[in-house]
Design an enzyme around this catalytic site. Structure first.
Site, PDB file in Angstrom:
ATOM      1  N   GLY A 149       0.835  -1.207   0.000  1.00  0.00           N
ATOM      2  CA  GLY A 149       0.000   0.000   0.000  1.00  0.00           C
ATOM      3  C   GLY A 149       0.867   1.253   0.000  1.00  0.00           C
ATOM      4  N   ARG A 177       1.264  -4.989  -5.613  1.00  0.00           N
ATOM      5  CA  ARG A 177       1.488  -6.238  -4.882  1.00  0.00           C
ATOM      6  C   ARG A 177       1.821  -7.296  -5.930  1.00  0.00           C
ATOM      7  NH1 ARG A 177      -2.478  -3.530  -1.661  1.00  0.00           N
ATOM      8  NH2 ARG A 177      -1.725  -3.234   0.455  1.00  0.00           N
ATOM      9  N   ASP A 188       5.672  -5.225   6.223  1.00  0.00           N
ATOM     10  CA  ASP A 188       6.327  -6.495   6.570  1.00  0.00           C
ATOM     11  C   ASP A 188       6.292  -7.491   5.413  1.00  0.00           C
ATOM     12  OD1 ASP A 188       3.596  -6.623   6.815  1.00  0.00           O
ATOM     13  OD2 ASP A 188       3.606  -8.061   8.449  1.00  0.00           O
ATOM     14  N   THR A 210       4.177   2.450   5.670  1.00  0.00           N
ATOM     15  CA  THR A 210       2.787   2.014   5.609  1.00  0.00           C
ATOM     16  C   THR A 210       2.003   2.879   6.582  1.00  0.00           C
ATOM     17  OG1 THR A 210       1.215   0.268   6.230  1.00  0.00           O
ATOM     18  CG2 THR A 210       3.367   0.187   7.290  1.00  0.00           C
ATOM     19  N   ASP A 230      -0.273   1.991   8.354  1.00  0.00           N
ATOM     20  CA  ASP A 230      -0.765   1.183   9.486  1.00  0.00           C
ATOM     21  C   ASP A 230       0.066   1.327  10.757  1.00  0.00           C
ATOM     22  OD1 ASP A 230      -1.518  -1.568   7.218  1.00  0.00           O
ATOM     23  OD2 ASP A 230      -2.557   0.325   7.631  1.00  0.00           O
ATOM     24  N   ASP A 268       2.224  -0.585  11.833  1.00  0.00           N
ATOM     25  CA  ASP A 268       2.241  -1.897  12.523  1.00  0.00           C
ATOM     26  C   ASP A 268       3.552  -2.639  12.312  1.00  0.00           C
ATOM     27  OD1 ASP A 268       0.389  -3.842  10.012  1.00  0.00           O
ATOM     28  OD2 ASP A 268       1.948  -2.295   9.846  1.00  0.00           O
ATOM     29  N   ARG A 292      -5.475  -2.230   8.595  1.00  0.00           N
ATOM     30  CA  ARG A 292      -5.364  -3.677   8.317  1.00  0.00           C
ATOM     31  C   ARG A 292      -5.712  -4.441   9.579  1.00  0.00           C
ATOM     32  NH1 ARG A 292      -0.163  -6.537   5.653  1.00  0.00           N
ATOM     33  NH2 ARG A 292       0.721  -5.597   7.496  1.00  0.00           N
TER      34      ARG A 292
HETATM   35  O1  F6P Z   1      -1.595  -1.571   4.484  1.00  0.00           O
HETATM   36  C1  F6P Z   1      -2.113  -0.314   4.151  1.00  0.00           C
HETATM   37  C2  F6P Z   1      -3.587  -0.430   3.849  1.00  0.00           C
HETATM   38  O2  F6P Z   1      -4.088   0.836   3.565  1.00  0.00           O
HETATM   39  C3  F6P Z   1      -4.397  -1.063   4.967  1.00  0.00           C
HETATM   40  O3  F6P Z   1      -4.660  -0.151   6.031  1.00  0.00           O
HETATM   41  C4  F6P Z   1      -5.628  -1.485   4.210  1.00  0.00           C
HETATM   42  O4  F6P Z   1      -6.346  -2.506   4.858  1.00  0.00           O
HETATM   43  C5  F6P Z   1      -5.011  -1.988   2.903  1.00  0.00           C
HETATM   44  O5  F6P Z   1      -3.802  -1.265   2.725  1.00  0.00           O
HETATM   45  C6  F6P Z   1      -5.905  -1.770   1.688  1.00  0.00           C
HETATM   46  O6  F6P Z   1      -5.262  -2.422   0.610  1.00  0.00           O
HETATM   47  P1  F6P Z   1      -5.617  -1.993  -0.901  1.00  0.00           P
HETATM   48  O7  F6P Z   1      -5.049  -0.642  -1.137  1.00  0.00           O
HETATM   49  O8  F6P Z   1      -4.937  -3.063  -1.727  1.00  0.00           O
HETATM   50  O9  F6P Z   1      -7.121  -2.003  -1.009  1.00  0.00           O
END
Ligand code: F6P
Length: 321
Positions: free
Chosen positions: A11, A72, A103, A126, A128, A130, A172
């Protein structure tokens, strides 16, 4: 070491561009050639690399997103995918790689070094927050401030209509965003995966406040809460108590926007620190900022060790009703 590459993975996070800028300029100043990789590991597999100059990173520090784009990559999780990636690095004599990501991105980087000897440094990026090994991750501060601004607006209409609002934030499987923005916004309840969510208790407190004249409330819900997302929480509250609510899901708004000063500082420090770690032959490692100082930790710590929430914030989330 003569040449390095830099990529952004997973992300995107506000501040990534500031980090890329610091990485490129530190490397060029250190006499290294620098290659940008487009679209994360998938771009590395597809040989989507380009040579970078100092000018390529002009006027990007203030921009959200990532000029390198991100993605990804399922293919990179395979040995064959990593062989292709390593070939594309080796044919340019690139022997160092800076990975801005979370991670999951660091696991791939670790595999690349273990299987192909490419020296890798992870930069925690990120929203998050985390990732163990750094007090904050790039993007977290900006995401919290973006969510806070939105929730302050929701508070106005909640008060105008004496309503209960349930606002869902990202994170997340973690509650760092929800906890910080919930306290900052004065949310009546904060629901996070790290603490047990008890719907009957929440309903009781909401009703008690209503009877005392607090006719509007805001619940901040982390998307990974064990009781479900904001819509599921709203349904459970109505089923249990008859209380109706409105739901606002902030979603990807939290991923955009110009990075705050804090995120620009953090990203600049970490972009610099990543190149320094490569030049010091300290790879594989993850760089972080802990108590204001640059730190280095084994990459594997990023996914084997769990970052704890600030205990005082958790206590405050219960206490300021
Ligand atoms: O890891 C960052 C994040 O924004 C999370 O908070 C969220 O759940 C996820 O990415 C969303 O993923 P995507 O952008 O692939 O929908």
């Amino acid at each position: 070491m003569k040449a390095i590459a830099v990529l952004t993975s997973g992300g995107d996070a506000p501040g990534m561009n500031a980090g890329i800028r610091a990485t490129v300029r530190t490397a060029l100043t250190g006499g290294l050639s620098v290659f940008g990789v487009k679209r994360g590991y998938q771009g590395l597999i597809e040989d989507d690399l380009f040579s970078m100059t100092s000018t390529d990173v002009s006027n990007i520090l203030q921009r959200g997103g990532t000029i390198l784009h991100s993605a990804r990559s399922e293919e990179f999780k395979t040995v064959e995918g990593r062989i292709k990636a390593a070939e594309n690095l080796n044919k340019r004599n690139i022997d160092g790689l800076v990975v801005f990501g979370g991670d999951g991105s660091f696991r791939g980087a670790n595999d690349l070094q273990r299987e192909h000897g490419i020296r890798v440094v992870g930069v925690p990026a990120t929203i998050d927050n985390d990732i163990w090994g750094s007090d904050f991750t790039i993007g977290f501060d900006t995401a919290v401030n973006t969510a806070l601004e939105a929730i302050d607006k929701v508070r106005d209409t909640a008060a105008a209509h004496d309503r209960l609002f349930i606002v869902e934030v990202m994170g997340r499987h973690a509650g760092f965003i929800a906890l910080e923005v919930g306290i900052g916004a004065g949310a009546e309840e904060i629901l996070i995966p790290e603490t047990v969510t008890k719907i009957p208790d929440i309903c009781k407190k909401l009703q008690s406040r209503y009877e005392k004249g607090r006719t509007s409330s805001i619940l901040v819900v982390a998307e990974g809460d064990e009781e479900g997302n904001a819509y599921e929480i709203a349904r459970k509250i109505e089923t249990h108590s008859g209380m109706k609510s409105r739901v606002t899901v902030l979603g990807h708004v939290q991923r955009g926007g110009s990075p705050t000063a804090s995120d620009r500082m953090l990203a600049t420090k970490l972009g610099y620190a990543a190149v320094k770690a490569l030049l010091d032959d300290a790879a594989p490692c993850m760089v972080g900022v802990e108590n204001g100082s640059i730190s280095r930790h084994p990459l594997a710590d990023a996914w084997t060790r769990r970052k704890e929430l600030d205990k005082l914030l958790v206590q405050l989330s219960y206490g300021l009703e």
